[in-house]
Design a protein around this motif. Structure first.
Motif, PDB file in Angstrom:
ATOM      1  N   SER A  28       0.834  -1.198   0.000  1.00  0.00           N
ATOM      2  CA  SER A  28       0.000   0.000   0.000  1.00  0.00           C
ATOM      3  C   SER A  28       0.872   1.252   0.000  1.00  0.00           C
ATOM      4  CB  SER A  28      -0.883   0.010   1.242  1.00  0.00           C
ATOM      5  OG  SER A  28      -0.098   0.278   2.379  1.00  0.00           O
ATOM      6  N   ASP A  29       0.262   2.381  -0.402  1.00  0.00           N
ATOM      7  CA  ASP A  29       1.013   3.638  -0.399  1.00  0.00           C
ATOM      8  C   ASP A  29       1.444   4.015   1.007  1.00  0.00           C
ATOM      9  OD1 ASP A  29       0.760   3.746  -3.073  1.00  0.00           O
ATOM     10  OD2 ASP A  29      -0.781   5.308  -3.127  1.00  0.00           O
ATOM     11  N   ASP A  30       0.555   3.741   1.982  1.00  0.00           N
ATOM     12  CA  ASP A  30       0.901   4.043   3.371  1.00  0.00           C
ATOM     13  C   ASP A  30       2.150   3.278   3.795  1.00  0.00           C
ATOM     14  OD1 ASP A  30      -1.096   5.792   3.677  1.00  0.00           O
ATOM     15  OD2 ASP A  30      -2.347   4.527   4.972  1.00  0.00           O
TER      16      ASP A  30
ATOM     17  N   ALA B 157       7.103  -0.317  10.106  1.00  0.00           N
ATOM     18  CA  ALA B 157       7.900  -0.686   8.927  1.00  0.00           C
ATOM     19  C   ALA B 157       7.784  -2.172   8.621  1.00  0.00           C
ATOM     20  CB  ALA B 157       9.360  -0.310   9.144  1.00  0.00           C
ATOM     21  N   SER B 158       7.886  -2.488   7.342  1.00  0.00           N
ATOM     22  CA  SER B 158       7.845  -3.884   6.915  1.00  0.00           C
ATOM     23  C   SER B 158       9.163  -4.567   7.293  1.00  0.00           C
ATOM     24  CB  SER B 158       7.653  -3.962   5.404  1.00  0.00           C
ATOM     25  OG  SER B 158       8.825  -3.508   4.757  1.00  0.00           O
ATOM     26  N   PRO B 159       9.166  -5.883   7.347  1.00  0.00           N
ATOM     27  CA  PRO B 159      10.426  -6.598   7.640  1.00  0.00           C
ATOM     28  C   PRO B 159      11.522  -6.252   6.645  1.00  0.00           C
ATOM     29  CG  PRO B 159       8.566  -8.113   7.748  1.00  0.00           C
ATOM     30  CD  PRO B 159       8.020  -6.813   7.211  1.00  0.00           C
ATOM     31  N   GLU B 160      11.148  -6.046   5.386  1.00  0.00           N
ATOM     32  CA  GLU B 160      12.154  -5.694   4.379  1.00  0.00           C
ATOM     33  C   GLU B 160      12.783  -4.348   4.713  1.00  0.00           C
ATOM     34  OE1 GLU B 160       9.086  -6.629   3.830  1.00  0.00           O
ATOM     35  OE2 GLU B 160       8.912  -7.979   2.110  1.00  0.00           O
ATOM     36  N   ALA B 161      11.931  -3.393   5.105  1.00  0.00           N
ATOM     37  CA  ALA B 161      12.452  -2.058   5.414  1.00  0.00           C
ATOM     38  C   ALA B 161      13.304  -2.094   6.678  1.00  0.00           C
ATOM     39  CB  ALA B 161      11.294  -1.071   5.581  1.00  0.00           C
TER      40      ALA B 161
END
Lengths: 279, 197
Positions: A2-4, A32-36
């Motif tokens: 998502s953009d958010d 934050a996502s795990p990737e980030a």
């Protein structure tokens, strides 16, 4: 994505450089996502290379530091690290937490004395350690000595004193009345055992000697049903005996699969599975 | 710089870091002598970073003391599986120094201080250096390979403690552009410098 989510994940580099306001930082840490998170950890590591030339600290600093620590209590290990840690459990794909297993008690070993161990003897190098830097393995040996071991189906799982819900859940799957298991030979010569309980809707995989994923890659587990594959979490291996409770629910007739994916995991498998077991 | 130098130097660092990590793990069990070894092996780099950010020597000493106290308190939370000890310490040092910059200085003071540093301070620093780090030289070289806007954004963030919003105001660029510069620049740096901390 998502953009958010993207707007939060875009903060990874600024987070790594301590270039966020307190609000932005809190937002990144929470969402934050795990990737980030993995990217932020890696870039923070790189940022320390910018630290510049060394400058001798005054001798008085050494005296006052060493004096002060004598009076300063140390914090326990289990609380969340303020910084620089960036690990949180939230968005998909979840990073699975390993539970180390007493290798001597693995029934695979006991029933097949001729099996050649495929475990690697080399410890993880710095690059590998960083690749695994998103979580902290649980070491079970000491806990077993403390009498907290669960002996289940020939597999001794360490359960740390004080309890750990993940380990308890893993134990519950292994010991479920309807638990089934299938042992598979992995491409690298190691052995994996998939254990599942349809009643509980959960499954676990025990790896014995699975070697580390290539640099920049991670193992990712999947539940595969008629609707396609769904991530059941990412995990790392280091050649030892380790068990993972898969994330998400096992539905009737699903298959359990494992692929090798780019660090942080993928939304859908991008490589051929190295393990598939139909439940 | 020869390829050999680029390859061999991190190998030496890894050796050093292994020892440091072991010391820090022992310090986590309350071993003050092990912590002293960590201090001796890292204090010049921690102090160098903190001094570079804060410029003021007295403040740098205060913050360096805070850094080591925090490291001592949090030593149990250091996990050698998550990275090198020096990287862990420098991240604490950076965060502490930046917090101090933001807490103790108004924007105006900071601007003035940065202006002073850009001229006079590096000379002082050179005279005080205990050692010229090969790693720092590599990092400076790598920074020069970035585009000017990328390098500027990273330096304003890392050394001057500006937030991404402040950087955007300072350089007169949209926030989104600054985010992209920071990210692309850092990813590029990681590519140049490699993954070894």
């Amino acid at each position: 994505m998502s953009d958010d989510q993207r707007s939060i994940d875009d903060l990874a580099a600024a987070y790594a450089l301590d270039a966020l306001s307190a609000d932005e930082r809190a937002r990144f840490e929470a969402l934050a996502s795990p990737e980030a998170r993995a990217e932020a950890a890696a870039l923070a590591d790189t940022a320390t290379l910018l630290a510049g030339d060394a400058v001798a600290a005054p001798a008085s600093l050494r005296v006052s530091v060493l004096d002060a620590i004598g009076r300063e209590p140390q914090l326990p290990a289990e609380a969340t690290t303020e910084r620089p840690a960036t690990e949180h459990a939230s968005a998909q794909p979840v990073a699975l937490q390993p539970v180390s297993v007493e290798s001597q008690s693995l029934d695979a070993r006991a029933t097949d004395p001729n099996r050649v161990s495929a475990r690697t003897s080399d410890g993880p190098g710095p690059a590998e350690r960083r690749a695994r830097a998103r979580w902290r393995p649980i070491r079970a040996v000491g806990a077993i000595a403390a009498g907290a071991a669960l002996l289940l189906g020939g597999v001794a799982l360490g359960s740390q004193l004080g309890g750990d819900s993940r380990q308890e859940a893993l134990g519950a799957v292994v010991s479920a009345a309807d638990a089934e298991r299938t042992e598979v030979a992995m491409p690298d010569g190691s052995t994996a055992t998939v254990i599942w309980s349809a009643e509980r809707g959960q499954s676990a995989i025990l790896f014995d000697g699975l070697s580390a994923a290539p640099e920049g890659r991670t193992y990712q587990a999947w539940y595969i049903d008629a609707d396609g594959p769904e991530s059941a979490g990412t995990f790392e291996a280091e050649g030892g005996s380790t068990a993972f409770l898969l994330d998400g629910a096992l539905s009737a007739g699903s298959a359990v699969g494992v692929t090798i994916e780019p660090d942080g995991g993928s939304d859908a498998p991008t490589t051929d599975p190295i393990l598939v077991v139909e439940t | 710089m020869t390829a050999l130098a680029l390859v061999s130097q991190p190998a030496i660092l890894r050796l050093v870091e292994t020892t440091l990590e072991q010391c820090l793990v022992r310090a986590a069990d309350g071993d003050q002598r092990a912590f002293a070894e960590v201090y001796d092996a890292t204090s010049s780099r921690v102090f160098g970073l903190v001094l570079r950010i804060l410029v003021d020597r007295a403040q740098a000493e205060e913050v360096a003391q805070e850094v080591y106290l925090e490291a001592w308190r949090q030593a149990k939370r250091f996990d050698p599986d998550r990275g090198a000890a020096i990287s862990w310490l420098l991240q604490i040092a950076h965060a502490r120094a930046i917090d101090r910059v933001r807490a103790s200085q108004s924007q105006r003071d900071r601007d003035a201080r940065i202006g002073v540093r850009d001229t006079a301070v590096p000379i002082d620093l050179v005279s005080e250096q205990a050692e010229v780090s090969l790693e720092a030289a590599r990092a400076r070289k790598a920074l020069r390979e970035l585009s000017d806007p990328q390098r500027q954004a990273i330096e304003l963030a890392y050394f001057d403690g500006l937030t991404q919003t402040e950087i955007a105001e300072r350089v007169g660029a949209p926030l989104g552009t600054v985010k992209t510069r920071l990210r692309d620049g850092m990813v590029r740096l990681r590519g140049i410098l490699g993954a070894t901390a």
